[in-house]
Design a protein around this motif. Structure first.
Motif, PDB file in Angstrom:
ATOM      1  N   VAL A 104       2.262  -6.895  -6.357  1.00 43.96           N
ATOM      2  CA  VAL A 104       3.699  -6.663  -6.234  1.00 43.96           C
ATOM      3  C   VAL A 104       4.259  -7.728  -5.306  1.00 43.96           C
ATOM      4  O   VAL A 104       3.775  -7.892  -4.178  1.00 43.96           O
ATOM      5  CB  VAL A 104       4.016  -5.258  -5.676  1.00 43.96           C
ATOM      6  N   ASP A 105       5.239  -8.478  -5.786  1.00 42.74           N
ATOM      7  CA  ASP A 105       5.877  -9.476  -4.939  1.00 42.74           C
ATOM      8  C   ASP A 105       6.779  -8.768  -3.936  1.00 42.74           C
ATOM      9  O   ASP A 105       7.746  -8.108  -4.328  1.00 42.74           O
ATOM     10  CB  ASP A 105       6.701 -10.439  -5.801  1.00 42.74           C
ATOM     11  N   PRO A 106       6.469  -8.870  -2.645  1.00 43.21           N
ATOM     12  CA  PRO A 106       7.237  -8.103  -1.653  1.00 43.21           C
ATOM     13  C   PRO A 106       8.673  -8.577  -1.495  1.00 43.21           C
ATOM     14  O   PRO A 106       9.513  -7.847  -0.958  1.00 43.21           O
ATOM     15  CB  PRO A 106       6.441  -8.322  -0.349  1.00 43.21           C
ATOM     16  N   ASP A 107       8.994  -9.780  -1.950  1.00 40.12           N
ATOM     17  CA  ASP A 107      10.355 -10.295  -1.804  1.00 40.12           C
ATOM     18  C   ASP A 107      11.278  -9.823  -2.919  1.00 40.12           C
ATOM     19  O   ASP A 107      12.441  -9.496  -2.675  1.00 40.12           O
ATOM     20  CB  ASP A 107      10.334 -11.827  -1.776  1.00 40.12           C
ATOM     21  N   THR A 108      10.772  -9.811  -4.153  1.00 41.56           N
ATOM     22  CA  THR A 108      11.610  -9.463  -5.307  1.00 41.56           C
ATOM     23  C   THR A 108      11.318  -8.078  -5.874  1.00 41.56           C
ATOM     24  O   THR A 108      12.128  -7.543  -6.637  1.00 41.56           O
ATOM     25  CB  THR A 108      11.421 -10.495  -6.426  1.00 41.56           C
ATOM     26  N   PHE A 167       5.272 -10.492 -16.052  1.00 37.72           N
ATOM     27  CA  PHE A 167       6.162 -10.149 -14.946  1.00 37.72           C
ATOM     28  C   PHE A 167       6.993  -8.940 -15.377  1.00 37.72           C
ATOM     29  O   PHE A 167       7.722  -9.006 -16.376  1.00 37.72           O
ATOM     30  CB  PHE A 167       7.076 -11.327 -14.611  1.00 37.72           C
ATOM     31  N   LEU A 168       6.881  -7.850 -14.616  1.00 39.92           N
ATOM     32  CA  LEU A 168       7.551  -6.601 -14.975  1.00 39.92           C
ATOM     33  C   LEU A 168       8.670  -6.288 -13.998  1.00 39.92           C
ATOM     34  O   LEU A 168       8.532  -6.473 -12.771  1.00 39.92           O
ATOM     35  CB  LEU A 168       6.551  -5.441 -14.982  1.00 39.92           C
ATOM     36  N   VAL A 196      -0.685 -13.248  -4.459  1.00 40.45           N
ATOM     37  CA  VAL A 196       0.729 -13.598  -4.569  1.00 40.45           C
ATOM     38  C   VAL A 196       1.264 -13.909  -3.180  1.00 40.45           C
ATOM     39  O   VAL A 196       1.138 -13.099  -2.256  1.00 40.45           O
ATOM     40  CB  VAL A 196       1.539 -12.459  -5.215  1.00 40.45           C
ATOM     41  N   GLY A 197       1.834 -15.108  -3.037  1.00 38.73           N
ATOM     42  CA  GLY A 197       2.500 -15.499  -1.809  1.00 38.73           C
ATOM     43  C   GLY A 197       3.990 -15.602  -2.043  1.00 38.73           C
ATOM     44  O   GLY A 197       4.524 -15.061  -3.011  1.00 38.73           O
ATOM     45  N   PHE A 256      -0.332  -1.134  -3.834  1.00 35.97           N
ATOM     46  CA  PHE A 256       0.698  -0.199  -3.386  1.00 35.97           C
ATOM     47  C   PHE A 256       2.081  -0.847  -3.516  1.00 35.97           C
ATOM     48  O   PHE A 256       2.226  -2.061  -3.325  1.00 35.97           O
ATOM     49  CB  PHE A 256       0.479   0.186  -1.923  1.00 35.97           C
ATOM     50  N   LEU A 257       3.079  -0.030  -3.817  1.00 32.98           N
ATOM     51  CA  LEU A 257       4.452  -0.514  -3.743  1.00 32.98           C
ATOM     52  C   LEU A 257       4.807  -0.741  -2.278  1.00 32.98           C
ATOM     53  O   LEU A 257       4.338  -0.011  -1.400  1.00 32.98           O
ATOM     54  CB  LEU A 257       5.423   0.493  -4.358  1.00 32.98           C
ATOM     55  N   PRO A 258       5.610  -1.756  -1.975  1.00 33.11           N
ATOM     56  CA  PRO A 258       5.975  -2.037  -0.578  1.00 33.11           C
ATOM     57  C   PRO A 258       6.619  -0.830   0.085  1.00 33.11           C
ATOM     58  O   PRO A 258       7.400  -0.101  -0.537  1.00 33.11           O
ATOM     59  CB  PRO A 258       6.952  -3.213  -0.693  1.00 33.11           C
TER      60      PRO A 258
END
Length: 430
Positions: A21-25, A47-48, A78-79, A364-366
């Protein structure tokens, strides 16, 4: 009682091996494929777009599919705007960003390859937004320019495993400050690159046999590696600092009956400077009566064991830690998914064989995101993927608590009621 069912959040047209999970988007990124075999199963990164439906439920839709040709992505990190993907014996770096349709078209231009350090760069080969240049809705002509798309550009790749027989990268991580890229593979070597320059910093033999997992602590002080040689090692740079001995806290367990499978650092909620390390130990050999697997919690600074607890007889296949450090996620080779409380190592949630086959990755989701709540009113939510092509979301609803003042009020009413009852039954009691 019937088997608990978890509905699929998304089903891909290929086996899934990794989820992040990309924490920014808030984008959910899943990857996998059929590999080089000519079976017609494609290799791709999806990409979902994850949306909250009500307070507790979620839905996911495909925003973009990035084709990875003949190589399946087996693991990834993912960074900030970048994906490091393990494909065979290489680590492929891809830049991604949200963009409008016009920006996506501008990014879709071929460029010449160029060399930087020991990394082979593939500059400028961008993807069209959507699979084969079509958005999930199917008709690009109906889309306005301001519609958000995903642009992906394959930027570089490094050789991350040099096994002469079957090179395979097993694990990849970015350091917490994203200054380092770390990989481990079947040749037992740990390779560390400075990021984003991709100048190789370390390349050393860490284990005899395959690397199973690795993680690096905040500040890049401790690098922890796990191999199939029964060892869990702590490194300072490329120098061995110590080896962890979880079995010393369990006198009834012999050293060679279990091996380490996974390791993760995690925060401690409400303790800014505290740090924990979590490891999973699985039986080296399976018996007719399966022995339990174990979770161990270590002090992340002193690396002393704090607590060890059994976590069931199903063999663990994957481990995840929530960004708040409150929860641990476990997946098994039989497809089960569990969530544990990090403080006590007690199981909070469990679904038996939620997937039909081995759980390959968890995320996990952020806990919190700037301007966006994708967790909803759930206490936590855990994504799982498996070879069965399914991506599922496991939720733990927020528990309801009574205010302290209300509890005290009812206690007072109860005491007064008991006193009055005794006075009625036994006149002169008071």
């Amino acid at each position: 009682m019937g088997k608990k069912k978890v509905p699929d959040l998304y089903r891909a047209p290929f086996p899934l091996y990794s989820v992040k999970v990309d924490p920014d988007t808030g984008l959910v990124i899943i990857a996998g494929g059929g590999g080089a075999s000519k079976t017609g199963i494609k290799n791709a990164v999806h990409f979902l777009d994850l949306q909250l439906v009500g307070e507790y439920q979620h839905s996911a839709s495909l925003l973009h599919s990035h084709d990875t040709d003949t190589r399946a992505t087996m693991n990834m990190a993912v960074g900030k705007g970048v994906i490091a993907a393990g494909q065979d014996g290489t680590c492929c770096l891809m830049q991604f960003k949200e963009c409008t349709q016009k920006e996506a078209k501008d990014a879709n231009k071929d460029g010449k390859s160029k060399q930087q350090g020991n990394a082979r760069l593939r500059a400028g080969k961008g993807d069209k937004c959507g699979q084969d240049g079509v958005t999930p809705s199917g008709n690009m002509s109906d889309m306005k320019d301001e519609t958000i798309h995903i642009s992906v550009t394959a930027s570089a790749e490094v050789q991350s495993d040099l096994n002469p027989q079957d090179p395979l990268q097993k694990v990849v991580r970015f350091s917490p400050d994203q200054s380092l890229l770390l990989t481990g593979g079947t040749d037992g070597h740990i390779r560390v690159w400075e990021f984003p320059s991709l100048k190789k910093k370390f390349d050393f033999k860490a284990h005899e046999g395959e690397i199973e997992d690795l993680d690096i602590s905040p500040g890049n002080k401790h690098l922890v590696t796990v191999g199939r040689d029964f060892a869990c090692s702590v490194w300072s740079g490329n120098q061995l600092s110590m080896s962890l001995k979880w079995h010393e806290t369990m006198s009834q367990i012999d050293e060679k009956t279990y091996r380490y499978l996974a390791c993760r650092f995690g925060k401690v909620e409400d303790q800014k400077d505290a740090l924990r390390l979590y490891t999973v130990q699985i039986p080296h050999k399976r018996d007719r009566k399966p022995p339990p697997c174990y979770l161990t919690k270590w002090d992340g600074r002193s690396l002393l064991a704090m607590l060890t607890a059994p976590c069931g007889t199903e063999v663990i296949s994957s481990l995840a830690v929530s960004d708040s450090g409150t929860f641990l996620g476990l997946g098994t080779v039989t497809g089960s998914v569990a969530i544990y409380i990090a403080f006590s190592l007690q199981r909070l949630y469990y679904v038996h064989e939620s997937h039909g086959i081995v759980v390959t990755d968890l995320a996990f989701l952020p806990h919190s995101m700037k301007g966006k709540n994708i967790k909803g009113n759930n206490e936590t939510a855990l994504l799982s993927v498996a070879v069965d092509s399914r991506c599922q979301l496991h939720r733990v609803a927020r528990r309801r608590y009574f205010p302290v003042w209300l509890v005290l009020f009812f206690c007072g009413v109860l005491v007064v009621g008991v006193v009055l009852l005794l006075q009625h039954l036994f006149p002169g009691f008071i």
